[in-house]
Design a protein around this motif. Structure first.
Motif, PDB file in Angstrom:
ATOM      1  N   GLY A  18       1.780  43.598  86.403  1.00 15.62           N
ATOM      2  CA  GLY A  18       0.858  42.922  84.722  1.00 15.62           C
ATOM      3  C   GLY A  18       1.006  44.152  84.262  1.00 15.62           C
ATOM      4  O   GLY A  18       0.519  44.033  82.741  1.00 15.62           O
TER       5      GLY A  18
ATOM      6  N   ARG B  68      -3.465  41.053  83.213  1.00 12.26           N
ATOM      7  CA  ARG B  68      -2.049  40.501  83.458  1.00 12.26           C
ATOM      8  C   ARG B  68      -1.067  40.084  82.936  1.00 12.26           C
ATOM      9  O   ARG B  68      -0.889  39.175  82.288  1.00 12.26           O
ATOM     10  CB  ARG B  68      -2.183  39.970  84.833  1.00 12.26           C
ATOM     11  CG  ARG B  68      -0.738  39.908  86.134  1.00 12.26           C
ATOM     12  CD  ARG B  68      -1.027  38.739  86.766  1.00 12.26           C
ATOM     13  NE  ARG B  68       0.458  39.094  88.333  1.00 12.26           N
ATOM     14  CZ  ARG B  68       0.199  39.796  88.538  1.00 12.26           C
ATOM     15  NH1 ARG B  68      -0.692  40.352  89.638  1.00 12.26           N
ATOM     16  NH2 ARG B  68       1.969  39.768  89.492  1.00 12.26           N
TER      17      ARG B  68
ATOM     18  N   GLN C 160       2.151  39.003  81.638  1.00 13.79           N
ATOM     19  CA  GLN C 160       3.625  38.331  82.341  1.00 13.79           C
ATOM     20  C   GLN C 160       4.746  38.384  81.316  1.00 13.79           C
ATOM     21  O   GLN C 160       5.822  38.962  81.711  1.00 13.79           O
ATOM     22  CB  GLN C 160       3.485  36.688  81.870  1.00 13.79           C
ATOM     23  CG  GLN C 160       2.465  36.321  82.869  1.00 13.79           C
ATOM     24  CD  GLN C 160       2.561  34.520  83.321  1.00 13.79           C
ATOM     25  OE1 GLN C 160       2.914  34.002  82.239  1.00 13.79           O
ATOM     26  NE2 GLN C 160       2.467  33.670  84.171  1.00 13.79           N
TER      27      GLN C 160
ATOM     28  N   THR D 204      -0.519  36.705  78.847  1.00  7.57           N
ATOM     29  CA  THR D 204      -1.253  37.683  79.222  1.00  7.57           C
ATOM     30  C   THR D 204      -0.699  35.595  80.506  1.00  7.57           C
ATOM     31  O   THR D 204      -0.349  35.112  80.225  1.00  7.57           O
ATOM     32  CB  THR D 204      -2.505  37.708  79.298  1.00  7.57           C
ATOM     33  OG1 THR D 204      -3.220  36.582  79.143  1.00  7.57           O
ATOM     34  CG2 THR D 204      -2.828  38.337  78.363  1.00  7.57           C
ATOM     35  N   ASP D 205      -1.282  36.140  82.014  1.00  2.00           N
ATOM     36  CA  ASP D 205      -1.039  35.282  82.956  1.00  2.00           C
ATOM     37  C   ASP D 205      -2.065  33.290  82.225  1.00  2.00           C
ATOM     38  O   ASP D 205      -1.711  31.861  82.839  1.00  2.00           O
ATOM     39  CB  ASP D 205      -1.541  35.168  84.069  1.00  2.00           C
ATOM     40  CG  ASP D 205      -2.764  35.897  84.853  1.00  2.00           C
ATOM     41  OD1 ASP D 205      -3.537  36.513  83.191  1.00  2.00           O
ATOM     42  OD2 ASP D 205      -2.914  36.224  85.664  1.00  2.00           O
ATOM     43  N   GLU D 206      -3.160  33.992  81.760  1.00  2.00           N
ATOM     44  CA  GLU D 206      -4.334  32.679  81.411  1.00  2.00           C
ATOM     45  C   GLU D 206      -3.400  31.987  80.290  1.00  2.00           C
ATOM     46  O   GLU D 206      -4.186  31.762  79.321  1.00  2.00           O
ATOM     47  CB  GLU D 206      -5.264  33.943  80.943  1.00  2.00           C
ATOM     48  CG  GLU D 206      -6.054  34.123  82.271  1.00  2.00           C
ATOM     49  CD  GLU D 206      -7.866  35.217  82.615  1.00  2.00           C
ATOM     50  OE1 GLU D 206      -7.604  34.971  81.633  1.00  2.00           O
ATOM     51  OE2 GLU D 206      -7.995  35.213  83.114  1.00  2.00           O
TER      52      GLU D 206
END
Length: 468
Positions: free
Chosen positions: A225, A259, A261, A274-276
Motif C-alpha cells: 500500500g 494503505r 490501492q 485507499t482500501d477504506e
C-alpha cells in the motif's frame, strides 16, 4: 511549468473514466459522443472499447470476433492506420485483429501504448522523444510490438505521460522509456531513454501492483500500500512536501499508515484510493480538482459525474432526423452553445440549417476536419459564421477554394459576399476574372443577383477585365 490546463487540454480524464466504468460493468458505448458516428449494427458488435485523446475524439474498439477498429481524429498517426487521415468511418487495424486487448493508455504527444491479454506491448504515434520504446525517434504510423528488455515478460498494465511511457509486468516490475527532462523515467539522470529499462532504486525488491503517469511524472503503488513517485514536481504533484523534481522513486511519507490501492494522475495533480474507499488528492488546484465530495467511493463519484445534466446525451432534431451529441463536447468545442446549454432539455430542434450541414458540423466537432462538396460547404460556412466558429469557417473557405470551377464560381462568390468572407470573396472574384468568357455564359451568371452583378461589373472594370 504552467499550472493545470483547462479540461479541454492536456491528457483526457475520459480515458480514466472509460477504464473504470468498464471495470464496473457500467460502460454503454452509446453514451460516448464519438460513437454517434457508428451505425446501430456496428455498435451491437462492440465487445470492448477505449475512448482516448485530449477531447475524447479518438476510439479503439474490439468486436465480438476480436477484430479491432479505430475512428476519429488522427493527430500524429495516433489511430495507427498507417497514415494521418482522420475518419468518421471505422477503419480496421489488421496488426491487432485476433489479439485480446487488456489495456491502453494515451500520451498527449500524442502516442498510444497498448497491452494484450498475452502480455505483449504495442505502441504507435508521436515518437520525437523515443516514447514508442523502439530505440528510434521515428514516428510510428502502425502498431508495432515492443520487445527489447520485455522478452518473457507479461505486461499487465500500461501508462503514458505526455512523452514518456511506463508498463507493469505480472511479476511486479516496472519498465519506463521516453522523455526524461525531469527524471520521469526514474533512471537517476535526465537523459532520454530510447528503450524500456527496469526502474530499480527503492523499487528493486518491491512488488508493484499499480502504476500511473502525470504529464511528466510517474507513480507506483506497491503490494503493502505504499506509494512511490518520481519526475516533475513543480506543482507539488509528487506529494513530497516540496516542489523539487525527483529523479528516482521516492516513497510518499505523508501517507504513512494509509494503505493505498490505486493511484491516478491528472495533468499536474494526483489522487489515490485507499482500501477504506477514501480519496486523497494533491498538486495543482487552479480548477478545483482537489476538492472532491467527502467519503465518495470511486463508483459513486463516477455515477455522480454521469448523472450530471451537463454531461447528458443531447439530440439535435433536424429535418425529422436525430443527431446525437454530448453537451459537454458542445460546451468545450463550440462557443455558440455555451450560453444556451444550461437547461435539462434532451432534444433541441434545429431549424436554421439542413441535416447534411449539421452532420458535417458533427464530423468537425469529432475530427477537426470536414468532407463535403464546395457547394455544400456554403451552408456549413453559414453555420460557422453564425456560431462564431472561426476555425470551421476557415476550413469551409479552404474546401470552397479547392473545389471552385466555372459552373459554381458565381454561387461561391455570392456565398462569400453574403457571409462576409473577404479572403474567399477575393479568391472567387479573381477566379471569375481569369475565366470570364466561360463564366459569363453559365446559368449562375445569368441568374446573378442584381446588386452583386452591378458590383462585379464595376470591380471587373477597375481591374481592366473588359479591355480589348
Amino acid at each position: 511549468m504552467e499550472d493545470e490546463p483547462p479540461p479541454s487540454q492536456g491528457v483526457s480524464v475520459k480515458v480514466l473514466k472509460a477504464t473504470l466504468l468498464s471495470a464496473l460493468k457500467m460502460l454503454d458505448v452509446g453514451k460516448w459522443p464519438i460513437f454517434s458516428l457508428c451505425s446501430q449494427e456496428e455498435l451491437k458488435l462492440i465487445r470492448q472499447a477505449c475512448v482516448f485523446g485530449s477531447a475524447g475524439n479518438e476510439v479503439l474498439y474490439a468486436t465480438e470476433n476480436d477484430e479491432v477498429f479505430v475512428l476519429g481524429m488522427n493527430c500524429s498517426g495516433c489511430l495507427g492506420t498507417g497514415d494521418m487521415q482522420s475518419t468518421i468511418e471505422p477503419r480496421r487495424l489488421d496488426s491487432l485483429c485476433g489479439k485480446k486487448i487488456a489495456c491502453l493508455s494515451y500520451g498527449s504527444g500524442p502516442h498510444v501504448v497498448l497491452a494484450t491479454e498475452e502480455g505483449e506491448v504495442y505502441t504507435w504515434g508521436h515518437n520525437a522523444y523515443s516514447q514508442l520504446g523502439n530505440g528510434t525517434t521515428n514516428h510510428g504510423f502502425i502498431p508495432c510490438q515492443v520487445s527489447t528488455n520485455l522478452v518473457n515478460k507479461k505486461v499487465i498494465e500500461v501508462a503514458c505521460g505526455s512523452h514518456h511511457s511506463m508498463v507493469l509486468t505480472s511479476d511486479g516490475e516496472v519498465y519506463t522509456w521516453g522523455y526524461n527532462n525531469s527524471g520521469q523515467v526514474g533512471s537517476g539522470s535526465t537523459a532520454n531513454q530510447p528503450i524500456p529499462r527496469r526502474v530499480t532504486s527503492c523499487l528493486q525488491n518491491k512488488i508493484v501492483v499499480n502504476i500511473a503517469c502525470g504529464q511528466m511524472c510517474s507513480m507506483a503503488v506497491v503490494e503493502n500500500g505504499e506509494v512511490y513517485v518520481w519526475g516533475y514536481n513543480g506543482n507539488g504533484q509528487l506529494g513530497l512536501g516540496s516542489v523539487c523534481n525527483q529523479p528516482t522513486p521516492c516513497r510518499i511519507a505523508a501517507l504513512q499508515g494509509i494503505r493505498v490501492q490505486r493511484v491516478a494522475c491528472g495533468y499536474a495533480h494526483t489522487l489515490v484510493l485507499t482500501d477504506e474507499g477514501q480519496i486523497y488528492a494533491w498538486g495543482a488546484n487552479s480548477y478545483g480538482q482537489l476538492e472532491p465530495d467527502d467519503h465518495l467511493t470511486v463508483a459513486q463519484s463516477l455515477k455522480k459525474e454521469f448523472d450530471n445534466p451537463e454531461t447528458a446525451d443531447l439530440k439535435f432534431l433536424v429535418d425529422g432526423k436525430y443527431i446525437h451529441v454530448h453537451k459537454v463536447l458542445l460546451k468545450i468545442r463550440c462557443e455558440h452553445f455555451r450560453s444556451i446549454l444550461n437547461n435539462d432539455d434532451e432534444i433541441i430542434e434545429m431549424s436554421e440549417f439542413s441535416y447534411p450541414v449539421y452532420r458535417a458540423f458533427l464530423e468537425y466537432l469529432y475530427t477537426d476536419n470536414i468532407r463535403l462538396p464546395p457547394e455544400d460547404a456554403i451552408g456549413l460556412l453559414d453555420l460557422a459564421t453564425l456560431y462564431r466558429e472561426n476555425r470551421l469557417k476557415k476550413l469551409c473557405q479552404q474546401t470552397i477554394k479547392h473545389g471552385i470551377c466555372e459552373e459554381n464560381a458565381i454561387a461561391l462568390l455570392s456565398a462569400a459576399v453574403k457571409y462576409e468572407a473577404q479572403d474567399l470573396e477575393e479568391f472567387c472574384f479573381r477566379f471569375c476574372i481569369n475565366h470570364l468568357t466561360v463564366i459569363t455564359q453559365t446559368q449562375g451568371f445569368a441568374e446573378m443577383d442584381h446588386d452583386l452583378l452591378k458590383n462585379f461589373i464595376s470591380k471587373a472594370s477597375r481591374v481592366g477585365a473588359f479591355r480589348n
